[in-house]
Design a protein around this motif. Structure first.
Motif, PDB file in Angstrom:
ATOM      1  N   MET A   1     -31.830 -25.195  56.349  1.00  0.00           N
ATOM      2  CA  MET A   1     -30.511 -24.821  55.856  1.00  0.00           C
ATOM      3  C   MET A   1     -29.643 -26.070  55.732  1.00  0.00           C
ATOM      4  SD  MET A   1     -29.517 -21.177  57.574  1.00  0.00           S
ATOM      5  CE  MET A   1     -30.075 -21.446  59.242  1.00  0.00           C
ATOM      6  N   ILE A   2     -28.811 -26.074  54.739  1.00  0.00           N
ATOM      7  CA  ILE A   2     -27.897 -27.191  54.492  1.00  0.00           C
ATOM      8  C   ILE A   2     -26.475 -26.710  54.734  1.00  0.00           C
ATOM      9  CG2 ILE A   2     -27.053 -28.813  52.763  1.00  0.00           C
ATOM     10  CD1 ILE A   2     -29.806 -28.327  51.337  1.00  0.00           C
ATOM     11  N   GLU A   3     -25.766 -27.410  55.618  1.00  0.00           N
ATOM     12  CA  GLU A   3     -24.393 -27.017  55.928  1.00  0.00           C
ATOM     13  C   GLU A   3     -23.476 -27.308  54.748  1.00  0.00           C
ATOM     14  OE1 GLU A   3     -22.620 -27.128  60.011  1.00  0.00           O
ATOM     15  OE2 GLU A   3     -21.548 -28.801  59.073  1.00  0.00           O
ATOM     16  N   HIS A   6     -18.104 -26.216  57.630  1.00  0.00           N
ATOM     17  CA  HIS A   6     -17.960 -25.849  59.033  1.00  0.00           C
ATOM     18  C   HIS A   6     -16.570 -26.300  59.459  1.00  0.00           C
ATOM     19  CE1 HIS A   6     -19.295 -26.142  63.486  1.00  0.00           C
ATOM     20  NE2 HIS A   6     -18.664 -25.012  63.231  1.00  0.00           N
ATOM     21  N   HIS A  51     -12.321 -29.935  53.633  1.00  0.00           N
ATOM     22  CA  HIS A  51     -13.707 -29.798  54.084  1.00  0.00           C
ATOM     23  C   HIS A  51     -14.610 -29.134  53.045  1.00  0.00           C
ATOM     24  CE1 HIS A  51     -12.256 -30.833  58.078  1.00  0.00           C
ATOM     25  NE2 HIS A  51     -11.291 -29.934  57.897  1.00  0.00           N
ATOM     26  N   THR A  64     -21.382 -17.555  59.045  1.00  0.00           N
ATOM     27  CA  THR A  64     -21.105 -17.184  60.430  1.00  0.00           C
ATOM     28  C   THR A  64     -19.602 -17.310  60.650  1.00  0.00           C
ATOM     29  OG1 THR A  64     -23.245 -18.062  61.101  1.00  0.00           O
ATOM     30  CG2 THR A  64     -21.618 -17.692  62.844  1.00  0.00           C
ATOM     31  N   ARG A 128     -18.510 -21.042  59.246  1.00  0.00           N
ATOM     32  CA  ARG A 128     -19.679 -21.872  58.946  1.00  0.00           C
ATOM     33  C   ARG A 128     -20.418 -21.225  57.772  1.00  0.00           C
ATOM     34  NH1 ARG A 128     -23.302 -25.339  62.131  1.00  0.00           N
ATOM     35  NH2 ARG A 128     -21.835 -24.961  63.833  1.00  0.00           N
ATOM     36  N   GLU A 130     -23.719 -21.958  55.179  1.00  0.00           N
ATOM     37  CA  GLU A 130     -24.902 -22.793  54.969  1.00  0.00           C
ATOM     38  C   GLU A 130     -25.677 -22.280  53.769  1.00  0.00           C
ATOM     39  OE1 GLU A 130     -26.201 -24.205  59.354  1.00  0.00           O
ATOM     40  OE2 GLU A 130     -26.297 -22.039  59.014  1.00  0.00           O
TER      41      GLU A 130
END
Length: 132
Positions: A1-3, A6, A51, A64, A128, A130
């Motif tokens: 998985m690639i963030e 977050h 972000h 999440t 979060r 992803e």
């Protein structure tokens, strides 16, 4: 998985209010988003802007969310999770709407979801996202 994202968004989480339909004098039907919902979505957007990815992400995503709500004085310290309003699914809807078109193209891209609400010292939500 690639963030993809977050971030912890500070502020009192507000559930997505029920939109109200009204008819304009021209006969068009419009939907009105309650002001409290709009304000919370603006708060979320303002705090994630630095972000966010350069362009909305395409493809399947997992999200999440951990909502932290203030503990009422009448609630015992041993109680960890709020079981009263706001409704968890409506808290989720407000975040999904705020991130649509900014972090991802559409909330239908979310294929896996973990959402929690608990009492915390600093009201807000940890977000979060992803890419799968």
């Amino acid at each position: 998985m690639i963030e993809v994202l977050h971030v912890h968004v500070f502020g009192l989480p507000v559930a997505q209010g029920r939109p109200r339909a009204f008819k304009l004098p021209t006969g068009q039907i419009r939907m009105h988003d309650p002001d409290t919902s709009k304000d919370w979505k603006r708060t979320v957007l303002a705090q994630i802007l630095e972000h966010k990815p350069p362009a909305p992400v395409e493809g399947p995503l997992t999200m999440t969310l951990v909502f932290e709500l203030p503990r009422p004085k009448s609630t015992a310290k041993r109680v960890q999770y709020p079981i009263k309003r706001p409704d968890l699914s409506n808290l989720l809807k407000a975040i999904e709407d705020a991130l649509t078109g900014v972090v991802y193209r559409d909330d239908s891209q979310i294929v896996s979801l973990t959402v929690t609400k608990r009492f915390g010292l600093a009201p807000g939500v940890e977000v979060r996202v992803e890419a799968l």
